[in-house]
Scaffold this motif. Structure first.
Motif, PDB file in Angstrom:
ATOM      1  N   LYS A 180       0.842  -1.200   0.000  1.00 22.68           N
ATOM      2  CA  LYS A 180       0.000   0.000   0.000  1.00 22.68           C
ATOM      3  C   LYS A 180       0.875   1.247   0.000  1.00 22.68           C
ATOM      4  O   LYS A 180       2.050   1.180   0.357  1.00 22.68           O
ATOM      5  CB  LYS A 180      -0.893   0.025   1.247  1.00 22.68           C
ATOM      6  N   SER A 181       0.255   2.378  -0.357  1.00 22.22           N
ATOM      7  CA  SER A 181       1.008   3.630  -0.426  1.00 22.22           C
ATOM      8  C   SER A 181       1.398   4.109   0.975  1.00 22.22           C
ATOM      9  O   SER A 181       0.829   3.668   1.982  1.00 22.22           O
ATOM     10  CB  SER A 181       0.155   4.704  -1.097  1.00 22.22           C
ATOM     11  N   GLU A 183       0.725   6.961   2.100  1.00 20.39           N
ATOM     12  CA  GLU A 183      -0.433   7.679   2.629  1.00 20.39           C
ATOM     13  C   GLU A 183      -1.416   6.708   3.287  1.00 20.39           C
ATOM     14  O   GLU A 183      -1.911   6.941   4.382  1.00 20.39           O
ATOM     15  CB  GLU A 183      -1.112   8.434   1.479  1.00 20.39           C
ATOM     16  N   TRP A 184      -1.696   5.602   2.614  1.00 24.58           N
ATOM     17  CA  TRP A 184      -2.586   4.578   3.160  1.00 24.58           C
ATOM     18  C   TRP A 184      -2.043   4.086   4.499  1.00 24.58           C
ATOM     19  O   TRP A 184      -2.788   3.970   5.485  1.00 24.58           O
ATOM     20  CB  TRP A 184      -2.693   3.413   2.159  1.00 24.58           C
ATOM     21  N   ASN A 185      -0.733   3.817   4.539  1.00 24.76           N
ATOM     22  CA  ASN A 185      -0.141   3.298   5.771  1.00 24.76           C
ATOM     23  C   ASN A 185      -0.200   4.321   6.905  1.00 24.76           C
ATOM     24  O   ASN A 185      -0.415   3.960   8.060  1.00 24.76           O
ATOM     25  CB  ASN A 185       1.297   2.849   5.522  1.00 24.76           C
ATOM     26  N   ALA A 188      -3.719   4.139   8.079  1.00 24.38           N
ATOM     27  CA  ALA A 188      -3.955   2.907   8.845  1.00 24.38           C
ATOM     28  C   ALA A 188      -3.368   3.037  10.245  1.00 24.38           C
ATOM     29  O   ALA A 188      -3.996   2.664  11.239  1.00 24.38           O
ATOM     30  CB  ALA A 188      -3.324   1.710   8.113  1.00 24.38           C
ATOM     31  N   ALA A 281      -5.126  11.034   4.844  1.00 26.37           N
ATOM     32  CA  ALA A 281      -4.584   9.675   4.945  1.00 26.37           C
ATOM     33  C   ALA A 281      -5.625   8.744   5.574  1.00 26.37           C
ATOM     34  O   ALA A 281      -5.848   7.625   5.095  1.00 26.37           O
ATOM     35  CB  ALA A 281      -3.297   9.691   5.769  1.00 26.37           C
ATOM     36  N   VAL A 284      -8.301   8.010   2.973  1.00 26.08           N
ATOM     37  CA  VAL A 284      -7.825   7.059   1.953  1.00 26.08           C
ATOM     38  C   VAL A 284      -7.877   5.641   2.520  1.00 26.08           C
ATOM     39  O   VAL A 284      -8.317   4.694   1.857  1.00 26.08           O
ATOM     40  CB  VAL A 284      -6.388   7.436   1.499  1.00 26.08           C
ATOM     41  N   TYR A 285      -7.477   5.506   3.760  1.00 22.29           N
ATOM     42  CA  TYR A 285      -7.511   4.184   4.405  1.00 22.29           C
ATOM     43  C   TYR A 285      -8.962   3.686   4.552  1.00 22.29           C
ATOM     44  O   TYR A 285      -9.271   2.539   4.225  1.00 22.29           O
ATOM     45  CB  TYR A 285      -6.818   4.269   5.771  1.00 22.29           C
ATOM     46  N   ASP A 288     -10.652   2.297   1.560  1.00 16.82           N
ATOM     47  CA  ASP A 288     -10.137   1.009   1.125  1.00 16.82           C
ATOM     48  C   ASP A 288     -10.592  -0.138   2.043  1.00 16.82           C
ATOM     49  O   ASP A 288     -10.151  -1.273   1.893  1.00 16.82           O
ATOM     50  CB  ASP A 288      -8.600   1.070   1.078  1.00 16.82           C
TER      51      ASP A 288
END
Ligand code: HEC
Ligand code: HEC
Ligand code: HEC
Length: 421
Positions: A180-181, A183-185, A188, A281, A284-285, A288
């Motif tokens: 994952k990107s 940003e996603w991390n 999260a 962020a 985005v998470y 998903d």
């Protein structure tokens, strides 16, 4: 003192990059950046919303404890976490502090109740936990003894918590997902770690532990229902863009929705003070997160009775349409849309019954300072009428959700009468 006043402003409006503690694998790089551990710790206490529990509203004493914390098993009182050496945590070692946050242990290894969100804070990096400590060391010490546990037997027995941890607690720092990107991390890390969104939004088993297979799919607590915030199309955030989610978390409003209940406090103390990058962020998470096996249970199995729908339509036209409009779409940023609203279509109607019976004053955050109000209908509509109008808004304009019965309304009335807040 002077600095303390300026931190939050610097974090929100200033060089936002300076306020971004880095997650997971990047954590080691933090100290090489040129900003203070204390400021970073301050930002993390905002993300972690420590004040929501550890500050008694109106006491004027930040983090001095004493606030009652409701759990399904009884009430706990949050302890004093100011640096006072006798009644606070001034005498704790750094390891004892980090262990409280990440392992759920008190001093001398006693177990903490999971009302303290260590099951989420466990994902904090040690550096981030120590930054929080540095900030807490910098605030005024307050002499305020708190007797934490006043739970009834058998929940009063702390040793049972070791069993609970054994069954339900997976300690460990956040591990970024390499697929994952960044940003996603980051999102999260914030949502699953310090932000502890799942504490309210994830369904719990009978012992109050997260049903991890239904992560973020909605949970009833303290007289509200924290809705599904996965990407589920009907009951979750599927219809919201990343920007819609950011606007909601920043201001309590977006073009269709308005925060009303418990989330208002989380918004005021925590998400509205996070940086835009961090909110994005998180969004985005969340976008998903799939609703998993529940995703297709969208249409209600139980179609509502036509006579009830007709009665509901009449009440809606008389009492509600003036603000929420005949098509249920409301008025952007003033009256939330009921049409397509995930909150309206949660399987558990607690939040909307709460709002209709008790009314609601929408959250006023700094970026959105005016707060329109939803009137109280408890004394205007009887149980059958509330059930009809709520069933109507849950099943009109393409909405679909199980009908609400008069006895559900009566139970919610009772619950609200018993609650002081
Ligand atoms: C949802 C409510 C809640 C939030 C949010 C919360 N705490 Fe707690 N915390 C508690 C409760 C309740 C206890 C007492 C648990 C017990 O004694 O078993 C506690 C205990 C603690 C302790 C142990 C203190 C002692 O005297 O035993 C520390 C340290 C602590 N919290 C720090 C924090 C920090 C730092 C944050 C924010 C990152 C935070 N807490 C956020 C509810 C909360
Ligand atoms: C103290 C409990 C609590 C915590 C912690 C919490 N929420 Fe909420 N949240 C709620 C409740 C209850 C609602 C529903 C109604 C309301 O209060 O407005 C809600 C509503 C929402 C909504 C609006 C959903 C909709 O369909 O209208 C979003 C988005 C949201 N929360 C995201 C988050 C995120 C992200 C976090 C973590 C950073 C979080 N929440 C933490 C209780 C909580
Ligand atoms: C005077 C204007 C007004 C009237 C009349 C009104 N509402 Fe509201 N309603 C609001 C406002 C403003 C909010 C948002 C308040 C908040 O967020 O705290 C709201 C919120 C709601 C919500 C929560 C939506 C969400 O996204 O959290 C529901 C459900 C709701 N109203 C249903 C009704 C029903 C049903 C009626 C009629 C019985 C009604 N309202 C009448 C102004 C009104």
């Amino acid at each position: 003192m002077r600095d303390k006043k300026h931190w939050p402003l610097a974090c929100v409006f200033g060089t936002i990059a300076l306020c971004l503690p880095l997650a997971g694998a990047d954590a080691a790089g933090i100290d090489s950046q040129n900003f203070g551990q204390v400021e970073r710790g301050h930002y993390l206490t905002v993300v972690g919303d420590c004040a929501a529990c550890h500050t008694l509203p109106g006491s004027g004493h930040a983090f001095a404890g004493g606030r009652p914390i409701e759990t399904p098993f009884g009430t706990l009182f949050a302890p004093n976490i100011t640096p006072d050496p006798t009644t606070g945590i001034g005498a704790w070692t750094d390891d004892e502090f980090v262990n409280a946050l990440t392992k759920g242990t008190g001093r001398n290894g006693t177990r903490l109740y999971p009302a303290m969100p260590y099951t989420y804070y466990t994902r904090l990096t040690r550096d981030d936990a120590l930054a929080i400590r540095s900030y807490l060391n910098s605030i005024p010490a307050v002499d305020n003894p708190v007797q934490v546990d006043q739970l009834p037997f058998p929940f009063s027995m702390r040793w049972t918590l070791a069993v609970w941890d054994q069954l339900f607690f997976t300690p460990g720092t956040f591990h970024p997902d390499p697929n994952k990107s960044a940003e996603w991390n980051r999102g999260a890390y914030l949502a699953e770690g310090p932000g502890h969104c799942g504490m309210c939004h994830t369904p719990k088993n009978f012992l109050g532990a997260d049903e991890t297979s239904q992560k973020l799919q909605g949970y009833a607590l303290q007289g509200w229902f924290a809705p599904n915030i996965t990407d589920d199309a009907r009951r979750g955030l599927g219809g919201w863009s990343v920007d819609d989610i950011v606007a909601y978390l920043k201001t309590g409003h977006n073009k269709t929705s308005a925060a009303t209940g418990l989330m208002s406090e989380t918004l005021n103390l925590s998400t509205s003070k996070m940086s835009d990058e961090d909110l994005k962020a998180i969004a985005v998470y969340l976008k998903d997160q799939s609703a998993g096996g529940n995703a297709n249970k969208t249409a209600s199995a139980d179609p509502p009775d036509q006579a009830v729908m007709k009665a509901g339509a009449q009440i809606y036209a008389d009492e509600c349409a003036g603000c929420h409009a005949a098509d249920g779409k409301g008025e952007a940023r003033l009256f939330p849309s009921l049409n397509g609203s995930p909150v309206v279509q949660q399987t558990d109607p607690t939040t909307i019954l709460h709002v209709v019976l008790r009314g609601a004053l929408s959250v006023a955050t700094k970026p959105a300072p005016t707060a329109p109000a939803m009137p109280q209908f408890a004394w205007i509509l009887n149980d059958d009428e509330v059930a009809a109008v709520v069933t109507y808004i849950r099943n009109s304009w393409g909405n679909s959700a199980p009908p609400v019965t008069a006895s559900q309304v009566e139970k919610t009335r009772q619950m609200l009468l018993e609650r002081s807040d």
